[in-house]
Write an enzyme that holds these catalytic residues in place. Structure first.
Site, mmCIF file in Angstrom:
data_model
loop_
_atom_site.group_PDB
_atom_site.id
_atom_site.type_symbol
_atom_site.label_atom_id
_atom_site.label_comp_id
_atom_site.label_asym_id
_atom_site.label_seq_id
_atom_site.Cartn_x
_atom_site.Cartn_y
_atom_site.Cartn_z
ATOM 1 N N ASN A 185 0.901 -1.321 -0.132
ATOM 2 C CA ASN A 185 0.041 0.070 0.082
ATOM 3 C C ASN A 185 0.833 1.089 -0.057
ATOM 4 O O ASN A 185 1.567 1.554 0.953
ATOM 5 C CB ASN A 185 -0.825 -0.089 1.140
ATOM 6 C CG ASN A 185 -1.789 1.316 1.465
ATOM 7 O OD1 ASN A 185 -1.685 2.151 0.414
ATOM 8 N ND2 ASN A 185 -2.082 1.129 2.679
ATOM 9 N N TRP A 186 1.028 1.914 -1.314
ATOM 10 C CA TRP A 186 1.791 2.977 -1.262
ATOM 11 C C TRP A 186 1.293 4.455 -0.758
ATOM 12 O O TRP A 186 2.015 5.337 -0.650
ATOM 13 C CB TRP A 186 2.086 3.304 -2.750
ATOM 14 C CG TRP A 186 2.691 2.311 -3.608
ATOM 15 C CD1 TRP A 186 3.042 0.952 -3.056
ATOM 16 C CD2 TRP A 186 3.065 2.401 -4.960
ATOM 17 N NE1 TRP A 186 3.526 0.182 -4.113
ATOM 18 C CE2 TRP A 186 3.675 0.992 -5.370
ATOM 19 C CE3 TRP A 186 3.012 3.311 -5.949
ATOM 20 C CZ2 TRP A 186 4.183 0.836 -6.576
ATOM 21 C CZ3 TRP A 186 3.556 3.108 -7.325
ATOM 22 C CH2 TRP A 186 4.149 1.840 -7.393
ATOM 23 N N LYS A 187 0.159 4.170 -0.211
ATOM 24 C CA LYS A 187 -0.542 5.327 0.434
ATOM 25 C C LYS A 187 -0.202 6.710 -0.533
ATOM 26 O O LYS A 187 -0.487 6.554 -1.758
ATOM 27 C CB LYS A 187 -0.080 5.656 1.933
ATOM 28 C CG LYS A 187 -0.055 4.297 2.597
ATOM 29 C CD LYS A 187 0.287 4.627 4.261
ATOM 30 C CE LYS A 187 0.061 3.258 4.863
ATOM 31 N NZ LYS A 187 0.400 3.379 6.457
ATOM 32 N N GLU A 190 -6.082 4.932 8.544
ATOM 33 C CA GLU A 190 -6.170 6.513 8.209
ATOM 34 C C GLU A 190 -7.274 6.830 7.820
ATOM 35 O O GLU A 190 -7.633 7.928 7.824
ATOM 36 C CB GLU A 190 -4.917 6.332 7.303
ATOM 37 C CG GLU A 190 -3.617 6.094 8.038
ATOM 38 C CD GLU A 190 -2.483 5.497 7.063
ATOM 39 O OE1 GLU A 190 -2.491 5.579 5.826
ATOM 40 O OE2 GLU A 190 -1.662 5.000 7.644
ATOM 41 N N GLY A 203 3.303 2.341 10.643
ATOM 42 C CA GLY A 203 4.090 3.353 10.366
ATOM 43 C C GLY A 203 5.030 3.734 11.631
ATOM 44 O O GLY A 203 5.742 4.742 11.839
ATOM 45 N N SER A 263 4.004 -2.022 10.147
ATOM 46 C CA SER A 263 5.558 -2.203 10.394
ATOM 47 C C SER A 263 6.134 -3.443 9.841
ATOM 48 O O SER A 263 7.105 -4.061 10.568
ATOM 49 C CB SER A 263 6.054 -1.545 11.599
ATOM 50 O OG SER A 263 5.574 -0.346 11.786
ATOM 51 N N GLY A 265 3.094 -1.009 4.239
ATOM 52 C CA GLY A 265 2.988 0.376 3.800
ATOM 53 C C GLY A 265 4.393 0.861 3.472
ATOM 54 O O GLY A 265 5.001 0.589 2.406
ATOM 55 N N GLY A 266 5.285 1.580 4.595
ATOM 56 C CA GLY A 266 6.558 2.029 4.194
ATOM 57 C C GLY A 266 7.535 1.206 3.430
ATOM 58 O O GLY A 266 8.004 1.648 2.341
HETATM 59 P P1 PGA Z 1 3.262 0.541 7.565
HETATM 60 O O1 PGA Z 1 1.717 0.540 7.095
HETATM 61 O O2 PGA Z 1 3.974 -1.016 6.906
HETATM 62 O O3 PGA Z 1 3.963 1.534 7.172
HETATM 63 O O4 PGA Z 1 3.395 0.427 9.070
HETATM 64 C C1 PGA Z 1 1.112 -0.645 7.069
HETATM 65 C C2 PGA Z 1 -0.575 -0.130 6.336
HETATM 66 O O5 PGA Z 1 -0.759 0.987 6.894
HETATM 67 O O6 PGA Z 1 -1.024 -0.919 5.790
#
Ligand code: PGA
Length: 255
Positions: A9-11, A97, A173, A213, A234-235
Protein backbone atom coordinates in the site's frame (compact mmCIF):
# COMPACT_ATOMS: atom_id res chain seq x y z
CA UNK A 1 -4.61 -24.30 1.56
CA UNK A 2 -4.84 -20.51 1.62
CA UNK A 3 -2.72 -18.68 -0.95
CA UNK A 4 -0.31 -16.16 0.58
CA UNK A 5 -0.97 -12.53 -0.39
CA UNK A 6 1.61 -9.76 -0.05
CA UNK A 7 0.26 -6.30 -0.87
CA UNK A 8 2.11 -3.00 -0.98
CA UNK A 9 0.00 0.00 0.00
CA UNK A 10 1.85 3.06 -1.29
CA UNK A 11 -0.56 5.48 0.45
CA UNK A 12 -0.11 9.09 -0.78
CA UNK A 13 3.33 8.52 -2.28
CA UNK A 14 4.91 8.36 -5.75
CA UNK A 15 4.55 10.56 -8.79
CA UNK A 16 4.06 8.91 -12.18
CA UNK A 17 7.77 8.80 -12.98
CA UNK A 18 8.61 7.47 -9.50
CA UNK A 19 5.90 4.82 -9.89
CA UNK A 20 7.30 3.68 -13.22
CA UNK A 21 10.76 3.33 -11.73
CA UNK A 22 9.49 1.31 -8.77
CA UNK A 23 7.31 -0.98 -10.89
CA UNK A 24 10.11 -1.65 -13.37
CA UNK A 25 12.38 -2.67 -10.51
CA UNK A 26 9.75 -4.89 -8.91
CA UNK A 27 8.88 -6.59 -12.21
CA UNK A 28 12.52 -7.36 -12.82
CA UNK A 29 13.20 -8.71 -9.33
CA UNK A 30 9.94 -10.60 -8.89
CA UNK A 31 9.72 -12.12 -12.35
CA UNK A 32 8.65 -15.75 -12.16
CA UNK A 33 7.36 -15.62 -8.58
CA UNK A 34 4.04 -17.39 -9.08
CA UNK A 35 3.32 -19.28 -5.88
CA UNK A 36 1.90 -16.29 -3.97
CA UNK A 37 -0.27 -13.27 -4.83
CA UNK A 38 1.67 -10.01 -5.16
CA UNK A 39 -0.42 -6.83 -5.24
CA UNK A 40 0.65 -3.21 -5.76
CA UNK A 41 -1.66 -0.50 -4.45
CA UNK A 42 -0.56 2.86 -5.87
CA UNK A 43 -2.39 6.19 -5.64
CA UNK A 44 -5.26 6.71 -8.11
CA UNK A 45 -3.18 8.91 -10.40
CA UNK A 46 -0.78 6.05 -11.17
CA UNK A 47 -3.38 3.29 -11.62
CA UNK A 48 -3.83 3.55 -15.36
CA UNK A 49 -0.13 3.63 -16.20
CA UNK A 50 0.73 0.82 -13.82
CA UNK A 51 -2.18 -1.25 -15.05
CA UNK A 52 -0.61 -1.17 -18.52
CA UNK A 53 2.80 -2.05 -17.10
CA UNK A 54 1.41 -5.06 -15.25
CA UNK A 55 -0.41 -6.63 -18.21
CA UNK A 56 0.80 -10.23 -18.53
CA UNK A 57 2.87 -9.99 -15.36
CA UNK A 58 2.68 -11.98 -12.13
CA UNK A 59 1.86 -8.80 -10.19
CA UNK A 60 -1.70 -7.59 -9.63
CA UNK A 61 -3.20 -4.15 -9.12
CA UNK A 62 -5.13 -2.74 -6.16
CA UNK A 63 -6.68 0.60 -5.20
CA UNK A 64 -6.64 2.32 -1.81
CA UNK A 65 -10.34 3.13 -1.49
CA UNK A 66 -13.57 3.48 -3.48
CA UNK A 67 -17.03 5.01 -3.26
CA UNK A 68 -20.03 2.74 -3.02
CA UNK A 69 -22.09 4.35 -5.80
CA UNK A 70 -21.54 3.44 -9.44
CA UNK A 71 -21.46 7.03 -10.67
CA UNK A 72 -22.92 10.46 -10.06
CA UNK A 73 -22.46 13.77 -8.27
CA UNK A 74 -19.82 12.75 -5.72
CA UNK A 75 -16.97 15.18 -6.34
CA UNK A 76 -13.59 13.72 -5.62
CA UNK A 77 -14.73 10.11 -5.40
CA UNK A 78 -13.87 7.09 -7.54
CA UNK A 79 -16.41 4.33 -8.20
CA UNK A 80 -16.04 0.53 -8.30
CA UNK A 81 -16.95 0.60 -11.99
CA UNK A 82 -14.06 2.98 -12.69
CA UNK A 83 -11.63 0.82 -10.74
CA UNK A 84 -12.72 -2.28 -12.60
CA UNK A 85 -12.38 -0.37 -15.86
CA UNK A 86 -8.75 0.56 -15.15
CA UNK A 87 -7.80 -3.04 -14.36
CA UNK A 88 -7.91 -3.05 -10.57
CA UNK A 89 -8.48 -6.43 -8.89
CA UNK A 90 -8.19 -5.66 -5.16
CA UNK A 91 -9.38 -2.64 -3.17
CA UNK A 92 -8.39 -1.60 0.35
CA UNK A 93 -11.40 -0.66 2.45
CA UNK A 94 -11.53 0.87 5.92
CA UNK A 95 -7.81 1.46 6.40
CA UNK A 96 -7.21 2.96 9.84
CA UNK A 97 -6.04 6.20 8.22
CA UNK A 98 -9.42 6.44 6.47
CA UNK A 99 -11.20 5.69 9.73
CA UNK A 100 -9.10 8.18 11.72
CA UNK A 101 -8.72 11.13 9.30
CA UNK A 102 -11.70 10.80 6.98
CA UNK A 103 -14.53 9.67 9.20
CA UNK A 104 -14.94 6.12 7.90
CA UNK A 105 -17.19 3.98 10.05
CA UNK A 106 -18.23 0.34 10.07
CA UNK A 107 -21.31 1.46 8.11
CA UNK A 108 -19.34 3.09 5.27
CA UNK A 109 -16.88 0.20 5.27
CA UNK A 110 -19.77 -2.24 4.94
CA UNK A 111 -21.30 -0.27 2.04
CA UNK A 112 -17.94 -0.18 0.28
CA UNK A 113 -17.27 -3.89 0.76
CA UNK A 114 -20.68 -4.69 -0.75
CA UNK A 115 -20.11 -2.29 -3.65
CA UNK A 116 -16.69 -3.81 -4.40
CA UNK A 117 -18.10 -7.35 -4.38
CA UNK A 118 -20.98 -6.27 -6.61
CA UNK A 119 -18.46 -5.08 -9.19
CA UNK A 120 -16.28 -8.17 -8.92
CA UNK A 121 -13.47 -6.47 -7.01
CA UNK A 122 -11.80 -8.26 -4.09
CA UNK A 123 -11.95 -6.19 -0.89
CA UNK A 124 -9.01 -5.99 1.53
CA UNK A 125 -10.99 -5.00 4.61
CA UNK A 126 -8.85 -3.47 7.35
CA UNK A 127 -9.61 -3.88 11.03
CA UNK A 128 -7.63 -3.26 14.18
CA UNK A 129 -7.41 -1.50 17.53
CA UNK A 130 -5.71 1.67 18.76
CA UNK A 131 -3.06 1.53 21.48
CA UNK A 132 -5.40 2.89 24.18
CA UNK A 133 -7.91 0.21 23.29
CA UNK A 134 -5.29 -2.52 23.58
CA UNK A 135 -4.04 -1.13 26.87
CA UNK A 136 -7.58 -0.97 28.20
CA UNK A 137 -8.00 -4.67 27.36
CA UNK A 138 -10.48 -3.86 24.57
CA UNK A 139 -8.48 -5.00 21.53
CA UNK A 140 -10.66 -8.03 20.91
CA UNK A 141 -13.89 -6.08 21.33
CA UNK A 142 -12.73 -3.60 18.70
CA UNK A 143 -11.68 -6.40 16.34
CA UNK A 144 -15.09 -8.03 16.75
CA UNK A 145 -16.92 -4.75 16.22
CA UNK A 146 -14.97 -3.96 13.03
CA UNK A 147 -15.36 -7.49 11.71
CA UNK A 148 -19.07 -7.86 12.37
CA UNK A 149 -19.79 -4.29 11.24
CA UNK A 150 -17.86 -4.62 7.99
CA UNK A 151 -19.32 -8.01 7.10
CA UNK A 152 -22.94 -7.24 7.93
CA UNK A 153 -25.34 -8.75 5.41
CA UNK A 154 -22.59 -10.40 3.37
CA UNK A 155 -23.18 -14.05 2.48
CA UNK A 156 -20.55 -16.71 3.16
CA UNK A 157 -19.71 -17.32 -0.49
CA UNK A 158 -18.98 -13.60 -0.91
CA UNK A 159 -17.08 -13.41 2.38
CA UNK A 160 -14.62 -15.95 0.96
CA UNK A 161 -13.59 -13.37 -1.65
CA UNK A 162 -12.62 -10.86 1.05
CA UNK A 163 -9.14 -10.52 2.51
CA UNK A 164 -9.13 -9.29 6.09
CA UNK A 165 -6.13 -7.15 7.03
CA UNK A 166 -5.52 -7.12 10.76
CA UNK A 167 -3.59 -3.93 11.44
CA UNK A 168 -3.11 -2.86 15.03
CA UNK A 169 -3.07 0.92 14.64
CA UNK A 170 -0.20 1.28 17.11
CA UNK A 171 2.01 -0.73 14.77
CA UNK A 172 1.32 1.25 11.59
CA UNK A 173 4.20 3.44 10.47
CA UNK A 174 5.64 3.40 13.98
CA UNK A 175 8.33 0.76 13.57
CA UNK A 176 6.59 -1.16 16.38
CA UNK A 177 5.51 -4.51 14.99
CA UNK A 178 3.13 -6.69 16.92
CA UNK A 179 5.09 -9.75 18.02
CA UNK A 180 4.31 -12.85 15.94
CA UNK A 181 2.50 -14.20 19.03
CA UNK A 182 0.36 -11.08 19.40
CA UNK A 183 -0.48 -11.10 15.70
CA UNK A 184 -1.26 -14.82 15.69
CA UNK A 185 -3.47 -14.44 18.73
CA UNK A 186 -5.54 -11.79 16.94
CA UNK A 187 -5.66 -13.74 13.67
CA UNK A 188 -6.78 -16.86 15.45
CA UNK A 189 -9.46 -14.89 17.24
CA UNK A 190 -10.67 -13.46 13.92
CA UNK A 191 -10.84 -16.95 12.41
CA UNK A 192 -12.84 -18.13 15.40
CA UNK A 193 -15.27 -15.26 14.91
CA UNK A 194 -15.62 -16.10 11.22
CA UNK A 195 -16.58 -19.62 12.19
CA UNK A 196 -19.28 -18.17 14.46
CA UNK A 197 -20.55 -15.61 11.95
CA UNK A 198 -20.39 -18.06 9.03
CA UNK A 199 -19.01 -21.58 9.24
CA UNK A 200 -15.83 -23.63 9.15
CA UNK A 201 -15.48 -23.36 5.38
CA UNK A 202 -15.37 -19.56 5.48
CA UNK A 203 -13.19 -19.48 8.59
CA UNK A 204 -10.63 -21.78 7.02
CA UNK A 205 -10.79 -20.37 3.51
CA UNK A 206 -10.71 -16.63 4.11
CA UNK A 207 -7.27 -15.02 4.05
CA UNK A 208 -6.09 -12.81 6.91
CA UNK A 209 -3.13 -10.49 6.34
CA UNK A 210 -1.10 -8.81 9.02
CA UNK A 211 -0.17 -5.14 8.64
CA UNK A 212 1.92 -2.71 10.68
CA UNK A 213 5.66 -2.11 10.25
CA UNK A 214 6.24 -5.28 8.25
CA UNK A 215 9.82 -5.32 6.98
CA UNK A 216 12.34 -7.79 5.55
CA UNK A 217 13.58 -8.50 9.08
CA UNK A 218 10.25 -9.62 10.55
CA UNK A 219 8.29 -11.13 7.64
CA UNK A 220 9.53 -14.67 8.09
CA UNK A 221 8.52 -15.04 11.71
CA UNK A 222 5.14 -13.46 11.00
CA UNK A 223 4.34 -15.56 7.95
CA UNK A 224 5.32 -18.74 9.76
CA UNK A 225 2.38 -18.32 12.13
CA UNK A 226 -0.44 -20.68 11.12
CA UNK A 227 -3.18 -18.06 10.82
CA UNK A 228 -1.16 -15.33 9.10
CA UNK A 229 -1.73 -15.56 5.35
CA UNK A 230 0.18 -12.54 4.15
CA UNK A 231 1.04 -8.93 4.79
CA UNK A 232 -0.27 -5.48 3.97
CA UNK A 233 2.92 -3.45 3.73
CA UNK A 234 3.07 0.35 3.88
CA UNK A 235 6.42 2.11 4.17
CA UNK A 236 8.53 -0.86 3.13
CA UNK A 237 6.56 -1.26 -0.11
CA UNK A 238 8.01 1.98 -1.48
CA UNK A 239 11.48 0.58 -2.10
CA UNK A 240 12.48 -2.33 -4.33
CA UNK A 241 15.20 -3.40 -1.90
CA UNK A 242 12.66 -3.72 0.92
CA UNK A 243 9.54 -5.02 -0.80
CA UNK A 244 11.34 -7.75 -2.77
CA UNK A 245 12.81 -9.49 0.32
CA UNK A 246 9.39 -9.27 2.00
CA UNK A 247 7.82 -11.10 -0.96
CA UNK A 248 10.66 -13.61 -1.16
CA UNK A 249 10.60 -14.09 2.61
CA UNK A 250 6.98 -15.27 2.28
CA UNK A 251 7.62 -17.82 -0.42
CA UNK A 252 8.27 -20.80 1.78
CA UNK A 253 4.77 -20.73 3.14
CA UNK A 254 3.33 -20.09 -0.34
CA UNK A 255 5.20 -22.96 -1.97
P1 PGA B 1 3.38 0.40 7.58
O1 PGA B 1 1.87 0.57 7.10
O2 PGA B 1 3.89 -0.87 6.94
O3 PGA B 1 4.09 1.62 7.07
O4 PGA B 1 3.36 0.31 9.07
C1 PGA B 1 1.01 -0.53 7.01
C2 PGA B 1 -0.34 -0.09 6.51
O5 PGA B 1 -0.79 0.99 6.89
O6 PGA B 1 -1.01 -0.82 5.73
Amino acid sequence: MRRVIIAGNWKMNKTISESIELVNGLKRELFGVESIDIVLIPPYTALSGISDMLTDSNIELGAQDLHWEEKGAFTGEVSPVMLKDVGVKYVVIGHSERRTYFGETNETVNKKVKAALREGLLPIMCIGEHLEEREAGKAFDVIEDHLRGGLKGIAGEDALKIVIAYEPVWAIGTGKTATPEQAEEAHKYIRGLLAKIYDKTVAEGLRIQYGGSVKPENIKELINEPDIDGALVGGASLKVEQFVPIVKGSLKKGA
